[in-house]
Design a protein around this motif. Structure first.
Motif, PDB file in Angstrom:
ATOM      1  N   THR A 146       0.851  -1.200   0.000  1.00 21.22           N
ATOM      2  CA  THR A 146       0.000   0.000   0.000  1.00 21.22           C
ATOM      3  C   THR A 146       0.880   1.241   0.000  1.00 21.22           C
ATOM      4  O   THR A 146       2.039   1.201   0.432  1.00 21.22           O
ATOM      5  CB  THR A 146      -0.929   0.023   1.221  1.00 21.22           C
ATOM      6  OG1 THR A 146      -0.142  -0.049   2.415  1.00 21.22           O
ATOM      7  CG2 THR A 146      -1.913  -1.126   1.198  1.00 21.22           C
ATOM      8  N   ILE A 147       0.311   2.334  -0.463  1.00 20.55           N
ATOM      9  CA  ILE A 147       1.030   3.603  -0.549  1.00 20.55           C
ATOM     10  C   ILE A 147       0.938   4.312   0.804  1.00 20.55           C
ATOM     11  O   ILE A 147      -0.155   4.453   1.369  1.00 20.55           O
ATOM     12  CB  ILE A 147       0.434   4.493  -1.653  1.00 20.55           C
ATOM     13  CG1 ILE A 147       0.433   3.736  -2.989  1.00 20.55           C
ATOM     14  CG2 ILE A 147       1.213   5.794  -1.785  1.00 20.55           C
ATOM     15  CD1 ILE A 147      -0.281   4.468  -4.106  1.00 20.55           C
ATOM     16  N   GLY A 148       2.067   4.764   1.328  1.00 21.85           N
ATOM     17  CA  GLY A 148       2.089   5.478   2.603  1.00 21.85           C
ATOM     18  C   GLY A 148       1.617   6.910   2.462  1.00 21.85           C
ATOM     19  O   GLY A 148       1.392   7.426   1.358  1.00 21.85           O
ATOM     20  N   ASP A 149       1.491   7.578   3.606  1.00 27.14           N
ATOM     21  CA  ASP A 149       0.986   8.954   3.625  1.00 27.14           C
ATOM     22  C   ASP A 149       1.836   9.895   2.787  1.00 27.14           C
ATOM     23  O   ASP A 149       1.317  10.855   2.207  1.00 27.14           O
ATOM     24  CB  ASP A 149       0.925   9.471   5.065  1.00 27.14           C
ATOM     25  CG  ASP A 149      -0.129   8.736   5.890  1.00 27.14           C
ATOM     26  OD1 ASP A 149      -0.883   7.939   5.309  1.00 27.14           O
ATOM     27  OD2 ASP A 149      -0.180   8.964   7.120  1.00 27.14           O
ATOM     28  N   ALA A 150       3.151   9.625   2.708  1.00 27.35           N
ATOM     29  CA  ALA A 150       4.034  10.525   1.962  1.00 27.35           C
ATOM     30  C   ALA A 150       3.715  10.548   0.475  1.00 27.35           C
ATOM     31  O   ALA A 150       4.086  11.498  -0.223  1.00 27.35           O
ATOM     32  CB  ALA A 150       5.494  10.121   2.167  1.00 27.35           C
ATOM     33  N   GLY A 151       3.010   9.532  -0.023  1.00 25.48           N
ATOM     34  CA  GLY A 151       2.699   9.480  -1.446  1.00 25.48           C
ATOM     35  C   GLY A 151       1.256   9.792  -1.771  1.00 25.48           C
ATOM     36  O   GLY A 151       0.823   9.546  -2.905  1.00 25.48           O
ATOM     37  N   LEU A 152       0.503  10.341  -0.800  1.00 22.10           N
ATOM     38  CA  LEU A 152      -0.914  10.628  -1.003  1.00 22.10           C
ATOM     39  C   LEU A 152      -1.217  12.062  -0.609  1.00 22.10           C
ATOM     40  O   LEU A 152      -0.583  12.621   0.299  1.00 22.10           O
ATOM     41  CB  LEU A 152      -1.785   9.679  -0.165  1.00 22.10           C
ATOM     42  CG  LEU A 152      -1.628   8.176  -0.439  1.00 22.10           C
ATOM     43  CD1 LEU A 152      -2.385   7.381   0.600  1.00 22.10           C
ATOM     44  CD2 LEU A 152      -2.102   7.835  -1.840  1.00 22.10           C
ATOM     45  N   THR A 153      -2.188  12.657  -1.271  1.00 20.63           N
ATOM     46  CA  THR A 153      -2.618  13.999  -0.877  1.00 20.63           C
ATOM     47  C   THR A 153      -3.613  13.960   0.273  1.00 20.63           C
ATOM     48  O   THR A 153      -3.805  14.959   0.961  1.00 20.63           O
ATOM     49  CB  THR A 153      -3.261  14.739  -2.058  1.00 20.63           C
ATOM     50  OG1 THR A 153      -4.383  13.995  -2.537  1.00 20.63           O
ATOM     51  CG2 THR A 153      -2.257  14.916  -3.187  1.00 20.63           C
ATOM     52  N   GLY A 154      -4.273  12.822   0.480  1.00 22.14           N
ATOM     53  CA  GLY A 154      -5.235  12.704   1.562  1.00 22.14           C
ATOM     54  C   GLY A 154      -5.493  11.251   1.889  1.00 22.14           C
ATOM     55  O   GLY A 154      -5.194  10.349   1.095  1.00 22.14           O
ATOM     56  N   PRO A 155      -6.058  10.959   3.065  1.00 23.52           N
ATOM     57  CA  PRO A 155      -6.241   9.562   3.490  1.00 23.52           C
ATOM     58  C   PRO A 155      -7.278   8.806   2.683  1.00 23.52           C
ATOM     59  O   PRO A 155      -7.282   7.574   2.692  1.00 23.52           O
ATOM     60  CB  PRO A 155      -6.693   9.709   4.952  1.00 23.52           C
ATOM     61  CG  PRO A 155      -7.316  11.067   5.026  1.00 23.52           C
ATOM     62  CD  PRO A 155      -6.528  11.917   4.079  1.00 23.52           C
ATOM     63  N   ASN A 156      -8.169   9.502   1.980  1.00 21.59           N
ATOM     64  CA  ASN A 156      -9.229   8.837   1.217  1.00 21.59           C
ATOM     65  C   ASN A 156      -8.981   8.884  -0.288  1.00 21.59           C
ATOM     66  O   ASN A 156      -9.887   8.592  -1.070  1.00 21.59           O
ATOM     67  CB  ASN A 156     -10.580   9.486   1.529  1.00 21.59           C
ATOM     68  CG  ASN A 156     -10.891   9.463   3.011  1.00 21.59           C
ATOM     69  OD1 ASN A 156     -10.727   8.438   3.670  1.00 21.59           O
ATOM     70  ND2 ASN A 156     -11.327  10.590   3.549  1.00 21.59           N
ATOM     71  N   GLU A 157      -7.767   9.242  -0.688  1.00 23.87           N
ATOM     72  CA  GLU A 157      -7.467   9.347  -2.109  1.00 23.87           C
ATOM     73  C   GLU A 157      -7.385   7.964  -2.743  1.00 23.87           C
ATOM     74  O   GLU A 157      -6.808   7.025  -2.170  1.00 23.87           O
ATOM     75  CB  GLU A 157      -6.148  10.085  -2.325  1.00 23.87           C
ATOM     76  CG  GLU A 157      -5.836  10.349  -3.794  1.00 23.87           C
ATOM     77  CD  GLU A 157      -4.516  11.069  -3.990  1.00 23.87           C
ATOM     78  OE1 GLU A 157      -4.334  11.693  -5.057  1.00 23.87           O
ATOM     79  OE2 GLU A 157      -3.665  11.003  -3.087  1.00 23.87           O
ATOM     80  N   LEU A 158      -7.956   7.836  -3.937  1.00 26.71           N
ATOM     81  CA  LEU A 158      -7.867   6.598  -4.719  1.00 26.71           C
ATOM     82  C   LEU A 158      -6.685   6.743  -5.675  1.00 26.71           C
ATOM     83  O   LEU A 158      -6.776   7.402  -6.706  1.00 26.71           O
ATOM     84  CB  LEU A 158      -9.170   6.359  -5.482  1.00 26.71           C
ATOM     85  CG  LEU A 158     -10.458   6.319  -4.652  1.00 26.71           C
ATOM     86  CD1 LEU A 158     -11.658   6.019  -5.540  1.00 26.71           C
ATOM     87  CD2 LEU A 158     -10.354   5.299  -3.526  1.00 26.71           C
ATOM     88  N   TYR A 159      -5.563   6.116  -5.321  1.00 28.16           N
ATOM     89  CA  TYR A 159      -4.324   6.285  -6.085  1.00 28.16           C
ATOM     90  C   TYR A 159      -3.664   4.921  -6.240  1.00 28.16           C
ATOM     91  O   TYR A 159      -3.831   4.021  -5.402  1.00 28.16           O
ATOM     92  CB  TYR A 159      -3.388   7.252  -5.356  1.00 28.16           C
ATOM     93  CG  TYR A 159      -2.377   7.923  -6.257  1.00 28.16           C
ATOM     94  CD1 TYR A 159      -2.736   9.018  -7.024  1.00 28.16           C
ATOM     95  CD2 TYR A 159      -1.074   7.465  -6.343  1.00 28.16           C
ATOM     96  CE1 TYR A 159      -1.833   9.641  -7.862  1.00 28.16           C
ATOM     97  CE2 TYR A 159      -0.154   8.081  -7.177  1.00 28.16           C
ATOM     98  CZ  TYR A 159      -0.540   9.172  -7.931  1.00 28.16           C
ATOM     99  OH  TYR A 159       0.360   9.790  -8.771  1.00 28.16           O
ATOM    100  N   PHE A 160      -2.870   4.759  -7.314  1.00 25.53           N
ATOM    101  CA  PHE A 160      -2.310   3.440  -7.599  1.00 25.53           C
ATOM    102  C   PHE A 160      -1.041   3.563  -8.425  1.00 25.53           C
ATOM    103  O   PHE A 160      -0.795   4.567  -9.101  1.00 25.53           O
ATOM    104  CB  PHE A 160      -3.326   2.576  -8.358  1.00 25.53           C
ATOM    105  CG  PHE A 160      -3.744   3.163  -9.682  1.00 25.53           C
ATOM    106  CD1 PHE A 160      -2.999   2.958 -10.836  1.00 25.53           C
ATOM    107  CD2 PHE A 160      -4.893   3.942  -9.774  1.00 25.53           C
ATOM    108  CE1 PHE A 160      -3.376   3.504 -12.056  1.00 25.53           C
ATOM    109  CE2 PHE A 160      -5.283   4.485 -10.990  1.00 25.53           C
ATOM    110  CZ  PHE A 160      -4.525   4.271 -12.124  1.00 25.53           C
ATOM    111  N   TYR A 161      -0.237   2.514  -8.367  1.00 28.48           N
ATOM    112  CA  TYR A 161       0.839   2.226  -9.315  1.00 28.48           C
ATOM    113  C   TYR A 161       0.592   0.796  -9.794  1.00 28.48           C
ATOM    114  O   TYR A 161       0.578  -0.146  -8.992  1.00 28.48           O
ATOM    115  CB  TYR A 161       2.218   2.324  -8.668  1.00 28.48           C
ATOM    116  CG  TYR A 161       2.594   3.721  -8.222  1.00 28.48           C
ATOM    117  CD1 TYR A 161       3.176   4.626  -9.101  1.00 28.48           C
ATOM    118  CD2 TYR A 161       2.379   4.122  -6.909  1.00 28.48           C
ATOM    119  CE1 TYR A 161       3.520   5.906  -8.695  1.00 28.48           C
ATOM    120  CE2 TYR A 161       2.717   5.401  -6.488  1.00 28.48           C
ATOM    121  CZ  TYR A 161       3.277   6.286  -7.380  1.00 28.48           C
ATOM    122  OH  TYR A 161       3.614   7.554  -6.972  1.00 28.48           O
TER     123      TYR A 161
END
Length: 736
Positions: A146-161
């Motif tokens: 999973t992506i840590g906080d450092a790679g997200l703009t917010g805790p509920n963001e839907l983001y992926f690699y």
């Protein structure tokens, strides 16, 4: 500070804690502290906004790909994806490693290889939930982390690699050797700046209005205490200092309560999932800017003292309180019009510019909104003086307003400021909306699948037609080609049946336009290296010239049999589709194409501003309703002996409840008229004179906002009924 001043302030603190009985004093202090505390929460939250935005922008920039080569790092081929799922943003990257030492993305231990994926916690939770049924086909890869906080703009963001082995064939692919860049922000246009300025002012001015009102709760009881102090020898200067001391205690208690509530807000912020916040907010991002918040919070005790002293300007405290009970002079109007006139003059006299961040414009907006609570006491007094007879409940309410209209005006001033600002804000928003193209009334979808052969494009067409309701959707397969001179030609693949041309045979090529490529000309796919052999040569056999239709080639499938490294796109424009149908199309396309909704796009920055201000307006309206409730409770507590006496003399509780409703409804009606006029006037000033746009009046929205203010009155009345039943108990006839 002289010892005498310190002693007077200390006496005020003791009176605030013990005057009128310990239980009553603590109840009064609690109400004041909660009122001021709510204002402190709003102010601290407002000053935390810059840090929150900077932190989000910083993390977004930290995951921006860097294409410059880095020694010792094997670049990954990456392509950005900006998709949706049921209206929620779904962003990330498709990556394909080129060696054993790929770059490291923030918040990720390692980038995924083909068949692997790294997901944000919110996306992983969505895929596990029943709601994610239609999303799972797009994420069939093995999740390796999973992506840590450092790679997200917010805790509920839907983001992926997501790792894939065919990224090189996708358009806009880049070799990435690292992550990290500078935040890129689009400038705001004049209407957007105006929305921000007006929205911020609408949210903050009511806070100061209610902070002042909170420090003046139980003013009559305070005056009685000060009269007693005069009786034992205090002079008028000491009385003012003692009153300031009482106000200081409530202000400091409010600061403590506000700080505690703000910490609670920080804990609850990550749970907010509304789309206005684009992926939510990390608690660590909600940090007040003390350069802004510090002076404001330090000014609150001074504001409380000034309000307490200013309230004594017409109340000459004498040992027996005689002057306070004397005939009141009618309020003057002329000085109450000064803020309104000054605000209009500042907007009119500003330098010739469309920038709403001009200090003249900001000061003008603040003064116009501040004029609403300044005008209300005069207007409520005049209206109450004109009202006559009616039912017992009406008579009780009108008589109470005639005796003390200032208290009633203070109760509704916060609601009036919010209403005026919201009307002006809605006018600017309506103007911005009218500048947008009209909506089509249906969701139109453009689906593009990338293909490496005509067979792949045909397979996509068959899959699309197999979806419910999409059997007749036309699909066009095309690509772009360049010749050695760099000229670009459009190539469309059609069967003979689709061409409907006589004597058509599979393998024929039809040239169209004024300058089509010639038979036997060598062509490269758009973006390919033209120093290498061409991908396709236009066939000589079956080459025909058709009627002009664009500038390019219409080719039958067999004509591309000799093409190498083919890159086609199969495009389908779906006239109308529901949300689930759109998700099924996205699943069919997968990562090998793009699906976008047409006719529903809004500029991201403008949409974010609008949504955040809408949420802010609702929160401030709730704050104003809460302040109205606190003040109403205090009024009931202060008048408990009078209400109990009325009950003892045969006045029913229903009459008292209706009287309480009228006591709030009459000032709210006056406040609504003032707020509507002030809001429309401010709207006209800002639109016509600042950004030079015609004014748009949305009567339906104004009606809804006004009805909301009326609903707040009904809500406060309903919530205070239990307190009214307790207040009318005969026990309160005893002197405390």
């Amino acid at each position: 500070m002289s010892p005498r001043w310190a002693a007077d302030l200390a006496l005020g603190l003791r009176l605030a804690l013990g005057g009128g009985g310990a239980r009553t004093a603590w109840a009064r202090l609690a109400l004041t502290a909660v009122g001021v505390g709510l204002g402190v929460v709003v102010l601290l939250s407002a000053t935390a906004l810059p840090h929150m935005l900077d932190a989000r922008a910083g993390r977004s920039a930290a995951r921006t790909p860097v294409t410059e080569a880095v020694a010792g790092v094997d670049p990954v081929l990456a392509v950005a994806r900006n998709d949706e799922f049921h209206g929620r943003g779904l962003q990330g990257y498709l990556v394909q490693p080129t060696g054993p030492h790929p770059p490291k993305a923030p918040g990720v231990d390692r980038l995924p290889g083909p068949g692997e994926a790294v997901l944000s916690p919110a996306l992983a939770a969505l895929l596990r939930s029943p709601e994610g049924d239609l999303l799972r086909p797009r994420f069939s890869q093995r999740v390796i982390g999973t992506i840590g906080d450092a790679g997200l703009t917010g805790p509920n963001e839907l983001y992926f690699y997501v790792g894939a082995d065919a990224v090189a064939r996708q358009p806009l692919v880049h070799p990435v050797s690292g992550f990290g860049g500078e935040p890129v922000r689009r400038g705001l246009d004049p209407l957007e700046v105006l929305l921000v300025v007006l929205g911020a002012t609408t949210c903050l001015v009511p806070v100061f209005v209610f902070v002042v009102a909170s420090t003046r709760l139980a003013a009559a009881a305070r005056d009685r205490r000060l009269a007693a102090v005069r009786l034992v020898g205090a002079d008028r200067g000491q009385v003012r200092r003692i009153a300031a001391g009482e106000a200081l205690l409530g202000a400091f208690a409010g600061l403590a309560v506000g700080g505690a509530l703000f910490l609670l807000v920080r804990l609850l912020v990550p749970e907010i999932t509304v789309s206005a916040f684009r992926g939510g907010i990390f608690a660590a991002d909600v940090v007040p800017d003390w350069r802004l918040g510090g002076p404001v919070l330090l000014a609150l005790p001074l504001l409380a003292c000034a309000a307490a002293v200013f309230a004594l300007r017409k109340v000459v405290i004498e040992p027996l309180g005689v002057v306070r009970r004397g005939t009141r002079s009618r309020r003057k109007l002329w000085w109450r019009l000064l803020p309104l006139a000054a605000g209009g003059a500042l907007v009119l006299g500003r330098p010739s510019t469309e920038d709403a961040r001009d200090p003249f414009v900001i000061a003008g907006v603040v003064l116009v909104l501040a004029a609403v609570p300044v005008l209300l006491p005069w207007l409520v007094e005049r209206v109450a003086g004109l009202l006559g007879g009616g039912s017992p409940a009406w008579l009780l309410a009108v008589r109470r307003l005639q005796l003390d209209s200032a208290t009633a005006a203070r109760l509704v001033s916060g609601v009036a400021v919010v209403l005026a600002g919201s009307i002006a804000l809605q006018g600017v928003y309506a103007r911005a909306e009218s500048d947008q193209p009209p909506p089509s009334g249906e969701i139109r979808v453009l689906a593009t699948a990338f293909a490496t052969s005509v067979a792949d494009a045909r397979a996509f067409t068959a899959g699309l037609h197999a979806l419910p309701g999409l059997g007749g959707v036309p699909v066009e397969t095309r690509t772009l080609l360049r010749n050695a001179a760099g000229e670009v030609f459009s190539v469309v693949v059609r069967t003979c049946a689709e061409l409907a041309v006589a004597d058509c045979r599979d393998g024929d090529v039809y040239a169209s336009g004024q300058h089509p490529p010639a038979a036997g000309e060598r062509l490269w796919y758009d973006g390919a290296d033209r120093t290498k052999p061409p991908q396709w040569t236009v066939p000589v056999a079956g080459y025909r010239v058709a009627e002009p239709e664009g500038s390019g080639l219409l080719v039958t499938p067999a004509a591309l049999a000799t093409a190498t490294g083919i890159r086609l796109s199969a495009n389908a424009k779906i006239p109308a589709a529901g949300p689930d149908a759109v998700e099924r199309v996205r699943n069919l396309v997968g990562w090998n194409g793009v699906v976008s909704s047409l006719g529903t796009e809004r500029d991201g920055t403008s949409a974010l501003i609008t949504r955040v201000l809408s949420v802010g307006s609702v929160l401030v309206l709730l704050f104003a309703a809460g302040s109205l409730l606190i003040a109403a409770w205090e009024q009931l507590r202060e008048r408990r002996r009078t209400l109990a006496a009325l009950t003892a003399n045969g006045v029913g509780r229903g009459v008292l409840a209706r009287s309480l409703l009228w006591q709030l409804a009459i000032p709210v009606a006056v406040a609504a008229v003032v707020a509507v006029l002030a809001g429309l006037g401010l709207d006209w000033l800002l639109l016509s004179l600042v950004v030079h746009r015609p004014m748009v009046v949305d009567l339906a929205t104004i009606g809804i906002l006004t009805a909301t203010a009326a609903a707040a009155v009904l809500f406060v009345t309903a919530v205070t009924l239990p307190a009214l039943w307790r207040t009318t108990s005969l026990e309160h006839l005893r002197e405390e």
